[in-house]
Design a protein around this motif. Structure first.
Motif, PDB file in Angstrom:
ATOM      1  N   LYS A  76      -7.549  -4.765   1.434  1.00 59.47           N
ATOM      2  CA  LYS A  76      -6.291  -5.195   2.037  1.00 59.47           C
ATOM      3  C   LYS A  76      -6.118  -4.652   3.402  1.00 59.47           C
ATOM      4  O   LYS A  76      -5.385  -5.076   3.904  1.00 59.47           O
ATOM      5  CB  LYS A  76      -5.144  -4.161   1.158  1.00 59.47           C
ATOM      6  CG  LYS A  76      -5.086  -4.443  -0.197  1.00 59.47           C
ATOM      7  CD  LYS A  76      -4.122  -3.772  -0.964  1.00 59.47           C
ATOM      8  CE  LYS A  76      -4.277  -3.952  -2.308  1.00 59.47           C
ATOM      9  NZ  LYS A  76      -3.457  -2.814  -3.002  1.00 59.47           N
ATOM     10  N   GLY A  77      -7.440  -3.899   4.091  1.00 62.95           N
ATOM     11  CA  GLY A  77      -7.338  -3.403   5.240  1.00 62.95           C
ATOM     12  C   GLY A  77      -8.846  -3.360   5.700  1.00 62.95           C
ATOM     13  O   GLY A  77      -9.581  -3.762   5.019  1.00 62.95           O
ATOM     14  N   ARG A  78      -8.886  -2.638   6.915  1.00 63.08           N
ATOM     15  CA  ARG A  78     -10.173  -2.282   7.466  1.00 63.08           C
ATOM     16  C   ARG A  78     -10.187  -0.827   7.951  1.00 63.08           C
ATOM     17  O   ARG A  78      -9.394  -0.570   8.276  1.00 63.08           O
ATOM     18  CB  ARG A  78     -10.444  -3.438   8.465  1.00 63.08           C
ATOM     19  CG  ARG A  78      -9.264  -3.482   9.449  1.00 63.08           C
ATOM     20  CD  ARG A  78      -9.345  -4.521  10.598  1.00 63.08           C
ATOM     21  NE  ARG A  78      -8.683  -4.076  11.928  1.00 63.08           N
ATOM     22  CZ  ARG A  78      -7.488  -4.079  11.729  1.00 63.08           C
ATOM     23  NH1 ARG A  78      -6.782  -4.438  10.668  1.00 63.08           N
ATOM     24  NH2 ARG A  78      -6.646  -3.874  12.891  1.00 63.08           N
ATOM     25  N   GLY A  79     -11.455  -0.253   7.451  1.00 59.52           N
ATOM     26  CA  GLY A  79     -11.625   1.010   8.022  1.00 59.52           C
ATOM     27  C   GLY A  79     -10.897   2.230   7.183  1.00 59.52           C
ATOM     28  O   GLY A  79     -10.859   1.716   6.128  1.00 59.52           O
ATOM     29  N   ILE A  80     -10.859   3.307   7.783  1.00 55.29           N
ATOM     30  CA  ILE A  80     -10.093   4.354   6.947  1.00 55.29           C
ATOM     31  C   ILE A  80      -8.783   4.384   7.482  1.00 55.29           C
ATOM     32  O   ILE A  80      -8.640   4.492   8.503  1.00 55.29           O
ATOM     33  CB  ILE A  80     -10.990   5.501   6.931  1.00 55.29           C
ATOM     34  CG1 ILE A  80     -12.470   5.314   6.197  1.00 55.29           C
ATOM     35  CG2 ILE A  80     -10.132   6.801   6.641  1.00 55.29           C
ATOM     36  CD1 ILE A  80     -12.418   5.219   4.789  1.00 55.29           C
ATOM     37  N   ARG A  84       1.219   9.224   5.320  1.00 56.45           N
ATOM     38  CA  ARG A  84       1.809  10.111   4.737  1.00 56.45           C
ATOM     39  C   ARG A  84       2.015   9.741   3.314  1.00 56.45           C
ATOM     40  O   ARG A  84       2.593   8.608   3.032  1.00 56.45           O
ATOM     41  CB  ARG A  84       3.220  10.736   5.384  1.00 56.45           C
ATOM     42  CG  ARG A  84       3.792  11.733   4.860  1.00 56.45           C
ATOM     43  CD  ARG A  84       5.092  12.089   5.694  1.00 56.45           C
ATOM     44  NE  ARG A  84       4.570  12.487   6.861  1.00 56.45           N
ATOM     45  CZ  ARG A  84       4.069  13.464   7.450  1.00 56.45           C
ATOM     46  NH1 ARG A  84       4.135  14.729   6.686  1.00 56.45           N
ATOM     47  NH2 ARG A  84       3.921  13.826   8.863  1.00 56.45           N
ATOM     48  N   ILE A  85       1.920  10.524   1.960  1.00 52.41           N
ATOM     49  CA  ILE A  85       2.252  10.211   0.849  1.00 52.41           C
ATOM     50  C   ILE A  85       3.775  10.352   0.812  1.00 52.41           C
ATOM     51  O   ILE A  85       4.313  11.314   1.005  1.00 52.41           O
ATOM     52  CB  ILE A  85       1.521  11.231  -0.148  1.00 52.41           C
ATOM     53  CG1 ILE A  85       0.140  11.096  -0.376  1.00 52.41           C
ATOM     54  CG2 ILE A  85       2.172  10.896  -1.644  1.00 52.41           C
ATOM     55  CD1 ILE A  85      -0.539  12.028  -1.199  1.00 52.41           C
ATOM     56  N   ASN A 128       0.663   4.381 -12.225  1.00 54.11           N
ATOM     57  CA  ASN A 128      -0.005   5.626 -12.723  1.00 54.11           C
ATOM     58  C   ASN A 128      -1.046   6.005 -12.337  1.00 54.11           C
ATOM     59  O   ASN A 128      -1.462   7.214 -11.998  1.00 54.11           O
ATOM     60  CB  ASN A 128      -0.071   5.606 -14.266  1.00 54.11           C
ATOM     61  CG  ASN A 128       1.429   5.817 -14.898  1.00 54.11           C
ATOM     62  OD1 ASN A 128       2.352   6.319 -14.419  1.00 54.11           O
ATOM     63  ND2 ASN A 128       1.524   5.271 -16.058  1.00 54.11           N
ATOM     64  N   ASP A 129      -1.708   5.038 -11.519  1.00 57.67           N
ATOM     65  CA  ASP A 129      -3.120   5.446 -10.731  1.00 57.67           C
ATOM     66  C   ASP A 129      -3.025   5.077  -9.494  1.00 57.67           C
ATOM     67  O   ASP A 129      -4.055   5.358  -8.759  1.00 57.67           O
ATOM     68  CB  ASP A 129      -4.099   4.410 -11.319  1.00 57.67           C
ATOM     69  CG  ASP A 129      -3.898   2.777 -11.002  1.00 57.67           C
ATOM     70  OD1 ASP A 129      -2.831   2.658 -10.689  1.00 57.67           O
ATOM     71  OD2 ASP A 129      -4.921   2.072 -11.320  1.00 57.67           O
ATOM     72  N   SER A 130      -1.731   5.329  -8.809  1.00 52.02           N
ATOM     73  CA  SER A 130      -1.723   4.908  -7.277  1.00 52.02           C
ATOM     74  C   SER A 130      -0.633   5.825  -6.768  1.00 52.02           C
ATOM     75  O   SER A 130       0.012   6.628  -7.432  1.00 52.02           O
ATOM     76  CB  SER A 130      -1.114   3.453  -7.361  1.00 52.02           C
ATOM     77  OG  SER A 130      -2.260   2.637  -7.622  1.00 52.02           O
ATOM     78  N   ILE A 131      -0.700   5.792  -5.343  1.00 52.94           N
ATOM     79  CA  ILE A 131       0.470   6.229  -4.779  1.00 52.94           C
ATOM     80  C   ILE A 131       0.941   5.587  -3.667  1.00 52.94           C
ATOM     81  O   ILE A 131       0.460   4.313  -3.394  1.00 52.94           O
ATOM     82  CB  ILE A 131      -0.091   7.552  -3.938  1.00 52.94           C
ATOM     83  CG1 ILE A 131      -1.332   7.214  -2.925  1.00 52.94           C
ATOM     84  CG2 ILE A 131      -0.501   8.596  -4.702  1.00 52.94           C
ATOM     85  CD1 ILE A 131      -1.734   8.052  -2.058  1.00 52.94           C
ATOM     86  N   ASP A 143       1.199   0.107   6.195  1.00 51.45           N
ATOM     87  CA  ASP A 143       1.185   0.994   5.111  1.00 51.45           C
ATOM     88  C   ASP A 143       1.415   0.078   3.479  1.00 51.45           C
ATOM     89  O   ASP A 143       1.485  -0.895   3.790  1.00 51.45           O
ATOM     90  CB  ASP A 143       2.031   2.202   5.248  1.00 51.45           C
ATOM     91  CG  ASP A 143       3.413   1.648   5.845  1.00 51.45           C
ATOM     92  OD1 ASP A 143       3.913   0.617   5.218  1.00 51.45           O
ATOM     93  OD2 ASP A 143       3.921   2.148   6.858  1.00 51.45           O
ATOM     94  N   SER A 144       2.108   1.171   2.640  1.00 50.30           N
ATOM     95  CA  SER A 144       2.287   0.422   1.220  1.00 50.30           C
ATOM     96  C   SER A 144       3.249  -0.388   1.151  1.00 50.30           C
ATOM     97  O   SER A 144       3.577  -1.335   0.519  1.00 50.30           O
ATOM     98  CB  SER A 144       2.621   1.501   0.628  1.00 50.30           C
ATOM     99  OG  SER A 144       1.558   2.259   0.022  1.00 50.30           O
ATOM    100  N   ARG A 145       4.170  -0.736   2.396  1.00 46.81           N
ATOM    101  CA  ARG A 145       5.131  -1.625   2.553  1.00 46.81           C
ATOM    102  C   ARG A 145       4.578  -3.034   2.478  1.00 46.81           C
ATOM    103  O   ARG A 145       5.041  -3.981   2.030  1.00 46.81           O
ATOM    104  CB  ARG A 145       5.945  -1.497   3.752  1.00 46.81           C
ATOM    105  CG  ARG A 145       6.935  -0.529   3.582  1.00 46.81           C
ATOM    106  CD  ARG A 145       7.736  -0.305   4.895  1.00 46.81           C
ATOM    107  NE  ARG A 145       6.651   0.246   5.966  1.00 46.81           N
ATOM    108  CZ  ARG A 145       6.969   0.387   7.272  1.00 46.81           C
ATOM    109  NH1 ARG A 145       8.255  -0.024   7.762  1.00 46.81           N
ATOM    110  NH2 ARG A 145       6.094   0.585   8.076  1.00 46.81           N
ATOM    111  N   TYR A 146       3.184  -3.135   3.043  1.00 45.84           N
ATOM    112  CA  TYR A 146       2.622  -4.541   3.123  1.00 45.84           C
ATOM    113  C   TYR A 146       1.370  -4.654   2.550  1.00 45.84           C
ATOM    114  O   TYR A 146       0.803  -5.496   2.143  1.00 45.84           O
ATOM    115  CB  TYR A 146       2.164  -4.359   4.942  1.00 45.84           C
ATOM    116  CG  TYR A 146       3.337  -4.467   5.614  1.00 45.84           C
ATOM    117  CD1 TYR A 146       4.485  -5.112   5.681  1.00 45.84           C
ATOM    118  CD2 TYR A 146       3.633  -3.207   6.580  1.00 45.84           C
ATOM    119  CE1 TYR A 146       5.648  -5.076   6.443  1.00 45.84           C
ATOM    120  CE2 TYR A 146       4.805  -2.890   7.361  1.00 45.84           C
ATOM    121  CZ  TYR A 146       5.720  -3.761   7.433  1.00 45.84           C
ATOM    122  OH  TYR A 146       6.733  -3.713   7.940  1.00 45.84           O
TER     123      TYR A 146
END
Length: 172
Positions: A76-80, A84-85, A128-131, A143-146
């Protein structure tokens, strides 16, 4: 004298190899220093800041709301990424009218710039296996919105300390 010198050189070589192996294990599995790339965590972290990352406690499943982590976004992306959780497994995360709610309670996000508006109205239950993660600079953060919830197995560590610039050393 020649035997003594050879013995001493051999001892030094062994010490150097052992020290290198220990350093490799610590950097690879316990601790690392990463460089922040980009502005998605401003005002907390800035481009080129250096952050100490601890990796061991990830194996204890002790992730916390508000914790800053690094993770691999996978395809879904590139790099690291560093974010924030916001939501833990099983949490219900809602973004509505520019605000973030977790399990029905509006988040108090004092780490954001005053007046920050969180775009992307949505509501989801974190698998259950994600944040669910967000960057502190919501206008530019990927981030998780996208990219959706982040699998826990993709987490590489959590930020414990900004170590550079030296005049801004800060524990997280």
């Amino acid at each position: 004298m020649n035997n003594q010198l050879a013995k001493e050189i051999k001892e030094w070589i062994i010490c150097i190899i052992v020290a290198g192996a220990i350093a490799f294990l610590i950097k690879g599995y316990v601790f690392d220093i990463i460089q922040v790339s980009g502005t998605s965590m401003v005002p907390t972290l800035h481009d080129s800041d250096r952050v100490a990352v601890e990796k061991i406690s990830l194996y204890n499943d002790n992730l916390k709301h508000g914790e800053i982590i690094i993770f691999d976004p996978g395809s879904k992306g590139r790099g690291i990424y560093i974010k924030r959780i916001i939501g833990l497994p099983g949490d219900e995360v809602e973004i509505s009218d520019g605000c973030v709610y977790v399990n029905g309670k509006k988040l108090v996000e004092d780490y954001l710039k005053p007046g920050t508006f969180t775009e992307g109205d949505q509501k989801l239950k974190v698998p259950n296996d994600s944040i669910f993660v967000l960057g502190d600079n919501r206008e530019v953060s990927e981030d998780s919105r996208y990219i959706g919830p982040i699998p826990i197995k993709n987490i590489k560590g959590h930020a414990i300390l900004r170590v550079f610039p030296f005049n801004q050393i800060r524990k997280f």
